[in-house]
Scaffold this motif. Structure first.
Motif, short mmCIF file in Angstrom:
data_model
loop_
_atom_site.label_atom_id
_atom_site.label_comp_id
_atom_site.label_asym_id
_atom_site.label_seq_id
_atom_site.Cartn_x
_atom_site.Cartn_y
_atom_site.Cartn_z
N LEU A 101 48.42 47.78 32.83
CA LEU A 101 48.97 47.49 34.15
C LEU A 101 48.11 48.14 35.23
CD1 LEU A 101 52.86 47.86 33.75
CD2 LEU A 101 51.58 45.79 34.30
N ILE A 102 47.72 49.37 34.99
CA ILE A 102 46.86 50.08 35.95
C ILE A 102 45.51 49.38 36.07
CG2 ILE A 102 45.59 52.23 36.35
CD1 ILE A 102 47.96 53.67 34.95
N VAL A 103 44.95 49.00 34.93
CA VAL A 103 43.64 48.33 34.93
C VAL A 103 43.73 46.98 35.65
CG1 VAL A 103 41.92 47.23 33.45
CG2 VAL A 103 42.78 49.50 32.90
N ALA A 104 44.81 46.24 35.43
CA ALA A 104 44.99 44.96 36.12
C ALA A 104 45.04 45.17 37.64
CB ALA A 104 46.26 44.28 35.64
N ALA A 105 45.77 46.21 38.06
CA ALA A 105 45.85 46.51 39.49
C ALA A 105 44.48 46.88 40.06
CB ALA A 105 46.85 47.64 39.72
N ILE A 106 43.69 47.61 39.28
CA ILE A 106 42.36 47.99 39.74
C ILE A 106 41.47 46.76 39.88
CG2 ILE A 106 40.26 49.24 39.13
CD1 ILE A 106 42.04 51.36 37.82
N TYR A 107 41.54 45.85 38.89
CA TYR A 107 40.71 44.64 38.98
C TYR A 107 41.13 43.77 40.17
CZ TYR A 107 38.04 45.11 34.65
OH TYR A 107 37.14 45.52 33.68
N ILE A 108 42.42 43.70 40.44
CA ILE A 108 42.87 42.94 41.61
C ILE A 108 42.32 43.57 42.89
CG2 ILE A 108 44.91 42.36 43.00
CD1 ILE A 108 46.45 42.08 40.35
N SER A 109 42.37 44.89 42.95
CA SER A 109 41.83 45.60 44.12
C SER A 109 40.34 45.37 44.27
CB SER A 109 42.12 47.10 44.01
OG SER A 109 43.51 47.35 43.93
N LEU A 110 39.62 45.41 43.14
CA LEU A 110 38.17 45.16 43.18
C LEU A 110 37.87 43.74 43.65
CD1 LEU A 110 36.85 46.91 39.92
CD2 LEU A 110 36.42 47.59 42.29
N SER A 111 38.70 42.78 43.23
CA SER A 111 38.49 41.39 43.64
C SER A 111 38.61 41.26 45.15
CB SER A 111 39.50 40.48 42.96
OG SER A 111 39.32 40.45 41.57
N PHE A 112 39.64 41.89 45.73
CA PHE A 112 39.80 41.85 47.18
C PHE A 112 38.66 42.59 47.88
CE2 PHE A 112 44.29 40.86 46.18
CZ PHE A 112 44.44 39.77 47.00
N LEU A 113 38.21 43.70 47.29
CA LEU A 113 37.11 44.46 47.86
C LEU A 113 35.83 43.63 47.88
CD1 LEU A 113 35.86 47.11 48.91
CD2 LEU A 113 35.51 47.77 46.52
N TYR A 114 35.54 42.94 46.78
CA TYR A 114 34.34 42.11 46.70
C TYR A 114 34.43 40.95 47.69
CZ TYR A 114 32.03 44.31 42.72
OH TYR A 114 31.35 45.18 41.91
N ARG A 115 35.60 40.32 47.78
CA ARG A 115 35.74 39.21 48.72
C ARG A 115 35.55 39.68 50.17
NH1 ARG A 115 37.57 34.66 46.28
NH2 ARG A 115 38.50 34.92 44.22
N PHE A 116 36.06 40.85 50.47
CA PHE A 116 35.88 41.40 51.81
C PHE A 116 34.40 41.68 52.07
CE2 PHE A 116 35.69 45.20 54.60
CZ PHE A 116 36.24 44.63 55.74
N ALA A 117 33.71 42.24 51.06
CA ALA A 117 32.27 42.53 51.22
C ALA A 117 31.48 41.25 51.41
CB ALA A 117 31.77 43.29 49.99
N PHE A 118 31.81 40.21 50.64
CA PHE A 118 31.11 38.93 50.79
C PHE A 118 31.39 38.31 52.16
CE2 PHE A 118 31.23 38.70 45.97
CZ PHE A 118 29.88 38.97 45.84
#
Length: 227
Positions: free
Chosen positions: A192-209
């Motif tokens: 569950l924690i790892v899934a939340a981290i991957y979701i956060s990373l996805s939003f972070l990458y989209r923001f960076a792009f």
């Protein structure tokens, strides 16, 4: 159902998760950068190269797009080692991710290149631009602008797919999670924690792009077009 959630293990193990996240970011940023360069070069060769070059690039794209990333990673990691060249898991992971990203980027950029109208190329020729300058200034930047949303999505997917590098012992986020759940017997909480981290990373990458797109494509920013 009497399952009792407990996240107490995080008190001692959060540094390992941070290290896993950091390695995931490092692997994917390097792979995205190199994969974009490889894919862009291959796209140019596939559109403007001679028949033999186009067939070679086309074969590369079809082979990579029709085989699993995990198989590609095993070929790089174990195949190169069997030839007497020992690479670390991280280096092997980057090579496999770059090869994979390059193939998908090739097709995305090819679509962008082929969308450039012939009148723009004719105008560049009338202005006396060399073939190289025409490709760089008249073709590539407008082409990338048109396919940038697709590129961004593909690179986010690559970040998520980097989880398979845990299968060759690269100590990224998923590998850390696998070790953590085997030690704590708290698989549900860990993933569950790892899934939340991957979701956060996805939003972070989209923001960076989105930021990169806003800098590169001023016309899109002025028009308010999605990046």
């Amino acid at each position: 159902m009497n399952y009792s959630f407990s996240f107490a293990f995080l008190a001692n193990r959060w540094p390992a998760l941070v290290e896993g996240v950091w390695l995931t970011i490092q692997l994917t940023v390097v792979s995205i950068t190199l994969g974009f360069l490889v894919g862009t070069l291959c796209a140019v060769l596939r559109v403007y190269g001679n028949g033999f070059v186009r067939r070679v690039v086309g074969s590369y794209v079809e082979i990579i797009r029709n085989t699993p990333l995990l198989v590609q990673m095993f070929i790089v990691y174990f195949g190169i080692a069997s030839m007497g060249v020992k690479l670390s898991a991280e280096v092997s992971a980057i090579i496999a991710l770059v090869i994979n990203a390059g193939a998908y980027t090739t097709e995305i950029m090819r679509a962008g290149i082929e969308s450039i109208s012939k009148t723009q190329l004719e105008a560049a020729e009338c202005l006396g631009l060399s073939r190289v300058n025409t490709i760089i200034h008249v073709v590539l930047l407008p082409a990338m602008e048109r396919v940038y949303p697709a590129l961004s999505s593909q690179f986010v997917l690559l970040m998520l797919a980097s989880s398979v590098t845990s299968q060759i012992s690269a100590e990224e986020l998923t590998a850390v999670a696998n070790v953590m759940q085997s030690d704590t017997y708290r698989s549900f909480e860990v993933y569950l924690i790892v899934a939340a981290i991957y979701i956060s990373l996805s939003f972070l990458y989209r923001f960076a792009f989105a930021l990169v797109g806003a800098v590169l494509f001023t016309r899109r920013r002025k028009l308010g077009t999605a990046l």
